[in-house]
Motif scaffolding. Structure first.
Motif, PDB file in Angstrom:
ATOM      1  N   LYS A  28       2.178   3.594   5.821  1.00 43.54           N
ATOM      2  CA  LYS A  28       1.582   3.751   7.152  1.00 43.54           C
ATOM      3  C   LYS A  28       2.582   4.370   8.127  1.00 43.54           C
ATOM      4  CE  LYS A  28      -1.218   1.178  10.441  1.00 43.54           C
ATOM      5  NZ  LYS A  28      -1.879  -0.104  10.723  1.00 43.54           N
ATOM      6  N   VAL A  29       3.826   3.918   8.051  1.00 41.12           N
ATOM      7  CA  VAL A  29       4.868   4.461   8.928  1.00 41.12           C
ATOM      8  C   VAL A  29       5.067   5.946   8.643  1.00 41.12           C
ATOM      9  CG1 VAL A  29       7.332   4.378   9.486  1.00 41.12           C
ATOM     10  CG2 VAL A  29       6.053   2.245   9.212  1.00 41.12           C
ATOM     11  N   LEU A  30       5.181   6.311   7.379  1.00 47.15           N
ATOM     12  CA  LEU A  30       5.435   7.707   7.002  1.00 47.15           C
ATOM     13  C   LEU A  30       4.259   8.614   7.344  1.00 47.15           C
ATOM     14  CD1 LEU A  30       7.257   7.060   3.626  1.00 47.15           C
ATOM     15  CD2 LEU A  30       8.290   7.927   5.739  1.00 47.15           C
ATOM     16  N   GLU A  31       3.071   8.047   7.413  1.00 48.08           N
ATOM     17  CA  GLU A  31       1.888   8.826   7.806  1.00 48.08           C
ATOM     18  C   GLU A  31       1.732   8.910   9.325  1.00 48.08           C
ATOM     19  OE1 GLU A  31      -1.033   7.873   4.019  1.00 48.08           O
ATOM     20  OE2 GLU A  31      -1.109   6.552   5.771  1.00 48.08           O
ATOM     21  N   GLY A  32       2.609   8.222  10.062  1.00 47.60           N
ATOM     22  CA  GLY A  32       2.529   8.228  11.512  1.00 47.60           C
ATOM     23  C   GLY A  32       1.499   7.259  12.059  1.00 47.60           C
ATOM     24  N   GLY A  33       1.087   6.284  11.240  1.00 48.98           N
ATOM     25  CA  GLY A  33       0.040   5.358  11.646  1.00 48.98           C
ATOM     26  C   GLY A  33       0.515   4.155  12.438  1.00 48.98           C
TER      27      GLY A  33
END
Length: 152
Positions: A28-33
């Motif tokens: 989620k972090v790497l997807e910008g979520g």
């Protein structure tokens, strides 16, 4: 957050489940979520990968395979990029990092699941890495947060 470099087969139940949960957060972090955890040191190696989201997907896939082999039912649909560890460029990890993580895991297992201790690799043999990683010789990784000696 602990994204183990160790092979998932080495992880006890609690470590495997926690790693799955934390890798989903990393995804989620790497997807910008989410705005939390963006600068967490454990994410550096994924951020530095040419395809970060695919790399964390491959990491999750490796965890999912182990969970399935043990009869756990991790929800594969939560992996957004369903690629295998061999389908993306590997990430290097040092043997020093693996040794550090094995010691860290050994300490946790000694307190919560002593019956798992015999399943851990010995300190004098090779430590297996998650299939996403390629092992190189070297010290503990610079991104690892190592507590001062005598604490932990």
């Amino acid at each position: 957050m602990r994204l183990w470099s160790l092979h998932p087969s080495v992880l006890d139940r609690a470590a495997l489940v926690a790693c799955w949960r934390e890798a989903l957060l990393a995804q989620k972090v790497l997807e910008g979520g989410t705005r939390g955890y963006r600068s967490h040191p454990q994410l550096l190696r994924f951020r530095d990968h040419p395809a970060p989201v695919e790399a964390v997907g491959a990491f999750l896939t490796g965890l999912h395979r182990e969970a399935t082999d043990r009869g756990y039912s991790f929800d594969r649909s939560r992996i957004h990029e369903q690629v295998g560890p061999g389908d993306v460029p590997s990430i290097e990890v040092t043997d020093g990092q693996l040794g550090y993580e094995l010691g860290h895991l050994r300490g946790k297992v000694a307190h919560r699941a002593e019956e798992w201790l015999p399943r851990l690799p010995s300190d004098d043999g090779p430590v297996p890495a998650h299939p996403l990683f390629t092992v190189t010789s070297g010290p503990v990784e610079p991104w690892e947060v190592v507590p001062p000696t005598g604490t932990a």
